[in-house]
Design a protein around this motif. Structure first.
Motif, PDB file in Angstrom:
ATOM      1  N   GLU A 305       0.851  -1.195   0.000  1.00 15.22           N
ATOM      2  CA  GLU A 305       0.000   0.000   0.000  1.00 15.22           C
ATOM      3  C   GLU A 305       0.889   1.248   0.000  1.00 15.22           C
ATOM      4  O   GLU A 305       2.030   1.187   0.451  1.00 15.22           O
ATOM      5  CB  GLU A 305      -0.877   0.025   1.267  1.00 15.22           C
ATOM      6  CG  GLU A 305      -1.761  -1.184   1.456  1.00 15.22           C
ATOM      7  CD  GLU A 305      -2.753  -1.359   0.306  1.00 15.22           C
ATOM      8  OE1 GLU A 305      -3.222  -0.335  -0.236  1.00 15.22           O
ATOM      9  OE2 GLU A 305      -3.032  -2.520  -0.049  1.00 15.22           O
ATOM     10  N   PRO A 306       0.357   2.390  -0.426  1.00 17.36           N
ATOM     11  CA  PRO A 306       1.156   3.619  -0.364  1.00 17.36           C
ATOM     12  C   PRO A 306       1.563   3.956   1.079  1.00 17.36           C
ATOM     13  O   PRO A 306       0.794   3.700   2.018  1.00 17.36           O
ATOM     14  CB  PRO A 306       0.215   4.692  -0.908  1.00 17.36           C
ATOM     15  CG  PRO A 306      -0.809   3.958  -1.703  1.00 17.36           C
ATOM     16  CD  PRO A 306      -0.957   2.610  -1.050  1.00 17.36           C
ATOM     17  N   HIS A 366       5.534   4.103  -2.247  1.00 19.54           N
ATOM     18  CA  HIS A 366       5.367   2.868  -1.480  1.00 19.54           C
ATOM     19  C   HIS A 366       6.587   2.560  -0.615  1.00 19.54           C
ATOM     20  O   HIS A 366       6.663   1.495  -0.013  1.00 19.54           O
ATOM     21  CB  HIS A 366       5.104   1.690  -2.430  1.00 19.54           C
ATOM     22  CG  HIS A 366       3.758   1.755  -3.077  1.00 19.54           C
ATOM     23  ND1 HIS A 366       2.709   0.952  -2.686  1.00 19.54           N
ATOM     24  CD2 HIS A 366       3.268   2.558  -4.056  1.00 19.54           C
ATOM     25  CE1 HIS A 366       1.636   1.243  -3.414  1.00 19.54           C
ATOM     26  NE2 HIS A 366       1.952   2.214  -4.254  1.00 19.54           N
TER      27      HIS A 366
END
Ligand SMILES: Cc1cc2nc3c(=O)[nH]c(=O)nc-3n(C[C@H](O)[C@H](O)[C@H](O)COP(=O)(O)OP(=O)(O)OC[C@H]3O[C@@H](n4cnc5c(N)ncnc54)[C@H](O)[C@@H]3O)c2cc1C
Ligand code: SF4
Lengths: 536, 170
Positions: A305-306, A366
């Protein structure tokens, strides 16, 4: 519009002189001349000014404030850092980040606030004879500075970069805790390292220095203290060179300050260098020796996920799991923290080049990064570095990376990678020329165990320069006494991070604030009732 | 007792590189100015070296090729802000690379910089990166830092890496 307290103060008549604009030499007299406006110099200035003493502050860097802080790396590093953030040790194996503007490193630091760990104080009492340094005796000084600088538990949720440290560590049963910060109404932006644009960070720039200036202290900036003129075991004058507007060349103008007392607070490297240039007596070869760095290594991780490690308060979670119980005579201990990431510094630190480097950079949103800060200076195999002078008088630190330290680096890489995989990392990447992204914990473990560890292969950094003017109970093993007073020079004290006899095992600002306050209060008392300059 | 200055001089070990660069300076061929924006501290010869090295380092960043002059200008500005001792080191490094001896025998690049292929330049960078000679490793890292700092200093490089830039606070 955010109010700029520095510009407002200047408009209201604070006495601040930009030495780059001097058309002739400047001569000043004062009760106390302070060299450096960082953690040690700032606290000292406020306390002495409050005691009614006439103070002159000399700072090598520029005076920049919130209106200048645009959160742009390309502007911040040349303006606010020593050597444009390109300072390195003699063999160029360690990059050293130190501030260089009014407020010193506190203008660019990341606001993490820790008291000196009790284990460190115990070691100082036992090994360095600093018997009065108990947690109880220092508590009032910590409390005083915590109040002054609004040090408090940060109750906002950590950014993802920090949350990942907590999550990964939790899954492995490794304890973490929240970091206290010296902020008021922080906007949680994450750009503390480029100067706080909102004045939320309670750095010296917006606290102690304005307080001192408001009481009439004088500030001369873009002036580099070249040497103390010494005579008969005392300092007669402080001789400074004016720098040009970009802080690169001297202009030829001189600033001379004559004072009753001189406080050296030019920071690690800077303070021992000033005393070396001055030819200060050093009968026991302690000056500049035992300079410590918390040598710091990093592992980046690619998360599914970011993460956005560029945004949000930079450091809010830490782990002392690998520090607690680390015996002084055992393997080196290290503190784990997260590190904020911004494109310029990451781009130049990340190994490799060409398409491979570009591909890693494309994963920037990320990317998550952990750092391990090694607690140097406790073990005999970790004697730290030596400050010396180049031919032009500028300082340079020779800091050998010993096998003892490298063993710690390998353990730290493993610890960080394991936590990152526990937190869900897709791949981890030690910042090391020979490392590649490793897709699993077993792969990472095997690769880390095989990595050659040597200068210039592993990226080693430091934002914590300490020591070089060590405190001790007696002259045989230090430069200054436990109140920062120089052992051989009557009217010279050192009030900054260079007085620590070892590294701390914790980010240093609060330790420096507290010890500087303790030394400054004693100095103010000693100077009260002493004759004015020239009257001895 | 040896002074600390002496200790540093011996410790520096860079004497060899500096001497080589000094010699190199004398043999340096004249290079005509390319007509691009004036540089503050780097000269036309340094620009030729950088013009070969920048594309090799930045290969893969997509936009780099069209912005060569801007990146070189940004390296130049960064060098101009360094303290004198570092500026001197950087200039010596470029002078060395710009010399025939430096390029041919130290960097191992056969073609003149302006004709060297990207692959040849990349191979030289990779050799220095893992060189057993510390000075070459240091020099590689200096080039790496200068060029990547110059590139990622530029807002134009940010969209490709998904960096939104600093937030608005005013
Ligand atoms: C990027 C970064 C992040 C950090 N984050 C944290 C953190 O989160 N928590 C923490 O506790 N610590 C942190 N630190 C470290 C902390 O800020 C420093 O340890 C502390 O400020 C050091 O205080 P000091 O008084 O010893 O020196 P400094 O604060 O560095 O001040 C020294 C001043 O002296 C000036 N000077 C030097 N030589 C001369 C001369 N010859 N003449 C005139 N002036 C001179 C310098 O320009 C500088 O302004 C960080 C440091 C950096 C660089
Ligand atoms: S995170 Fe807070 S303290 Fe840091 S720069 Fe942003 S507003 Fe200032």
């Amino acid at each position: 519009m955010i109010r700029d307290p520095i510009r407002a103060g200047i408009a209201a008549g604070w006495k601040a002189t930009d030495a780059s604009t001097l058309e002739r030499d400047l001569a000043l007299e004062a009760d106390v001349a302070i060299v450096g406006t960082g953690a040690g110099g700032g606290v000292t200035a406020e306390i002495l000014a409050q005691a009614g003493l006439d103070v002159v502050l000399v700072e090598e860097g520029p005076l920049k404030s919130s209106s200048d802080f645009r959160m742009v790396e390309a502007e911040a590093y040349p303006q606010l850092y020593q050597e444009s953030a390109a300072r390195k040790t003699l063999d160029k194996a360690i990059t050293i980040l130190q501030g260089r503007s009014v407020g010193g490193s506190t203008t660019v630091n990341w606001t993490s606030s820790f008291r000196t760990p009790p284990a460190t104080l115990a070691h100082w009492r036992e090994r360095w004879g600093l018997r009065e340094f108990t947690p109880e005796a220092l508590a009032p000084w910590f409390e005083r500075m915590e109040r002054r600088l609004a040090v408090a538990t940060w109750t906002v949720a950590p950014n993802e970069n920090n949350a990942l440290l907590r999550r990964g560590a939790d899954r492995l049963g490794i304890a973490t805790a929240a970091i206290r910060r010296n902020v008021k109404d922080c906007w949680n932006l994450g750009y503390c390292g480029m100067g706080c644009p909102t004045n939320a960070k309670q750095s010296m720039l917006v606290t102690c220095i304005p307080a001192a200036l408001a009481r009439g202290a004088r500030l001369v900036y873009r002036a580099r203290a070249g040497r103390l003129a010494l005579r008969g075991g005392r300092a007669d004058a402080l001789v400074c060179q004016a720098l040009d507007a970009r802080g690169v060349q001297t202009t030829g103008r001189r600033v001379m300050v004559r004072a009753r007392h001189y406080v050296v607070a030019a920071g690690g490297i800077g303070s021992p260098a000033l005393l070396l240039r001055s030819g200060a007596p050093d009968p026991h070869r302690a000056l500049g020796a035992r300079t410590f760095l918390h040598p710091t290594v990093a592992v980046a991780a690619l998360m599914p996920e970011p993460v956005g490690a560029y945004a949000g308060a930079p450091q809010t979670v830490y782990s002392d799991h690998f520090l607690e119980g680390a015996a002084a005579d055992g393997p080196i201990g290290f503190k784990l923290e997260a590190a904020p990431l911004h494109p310029l510094l990451l781009g130049m630190t990340l190994q490799g080049f060409g398409p491979q480097h570009a591909a890693l950079m494309e994963a920037f949103p990320h990317a998550h990064a952990l750092i391990a800060l090694l607690r140097d200076g406790f073990h005999p195999d970790s004697p730290g570095g030596n400050v010396g002078l180049r031919d032009d008088g500028s300082p340079v630190l020779a800091y050998p990376l010993t096998p003892y330290l490298w063993a710690g680096v390998r353990r730290a890489y493993r610890a960080m990678a394991e936590i990152q995989f526990a937190a869900g990392a897709r791949a981890v990447l030690p910042l090391h020329e020979r490392a590649a992204p490793y897709p699993s914990w077993p792969a990472a473990q095997a690769a880390i165990d095989a990595l050659p560890l040597a200068p210039l292969l592993a990226r080693v950094m430091s934002a914590h320069v300490m020591g070089g003017c060590a405190m001790a109970d007696r002259p045989e093993r230090g430069v200054v006494d436990p109140l920062g007073r120089h052992f051989q020079l009557d009217n010279v004290s050192v009030h900054d991070g260079s007085v620590f006899p070892t590294s701390l095992g914790a980010n240093p600002q609060l330790s420096i604030y507290a010890l500087a306050a303790r030394s400054a209060v004693a100095l103010a008392a000693a100077l009260a009732g002493k004759p004015a300059v020239g009257g001895t | 007792m040896p002074s600390r200055r002496q200790f540093l001089k011996f410790g520096l070990g860079g004497g060899l590189l500096l001497a080589a660069a000094g010699a190199a300076r004398a043999q340096r061929p004249f290079v005509a100015a390319s007509g691009a924006e004036a540089l503050a501290v780097l000269d036309a010869g340094d620009r030729v070296v950088l013009a070969a090295i920048v594309p090799a380092l930045l290969a893969g960043t997509g936009e780099a090729a069209g912005q060569l002059d801007a990146v070189i200008g940004s390296v130049d500005r960064a060098v101009a802000g360094l303290p004198p001792h570092l500026q001197a080191e950087v200039k010596q490094l470029f002078a060395l690379l710009g010399s025939w001896v430096g390029r041919r025998w130290l960097a191992g690049v056969r073609a003149p910089w302006s004709e060297a292929s990207r692959a040849e330049v990349a191979a030289f960078l990779e050799r220095w990166r893992f060189s057993g000679w510390r000075l070459q490793q240091q020099a590689y890292q200096a080039l790496h830092e200068l060029v990547f700092a110059a590139w990622y200093a530029r807002p134009g490089s940010w969209p490709a890496i998904g960096y939104p830039g600093p937030p608005e606070v005013r």
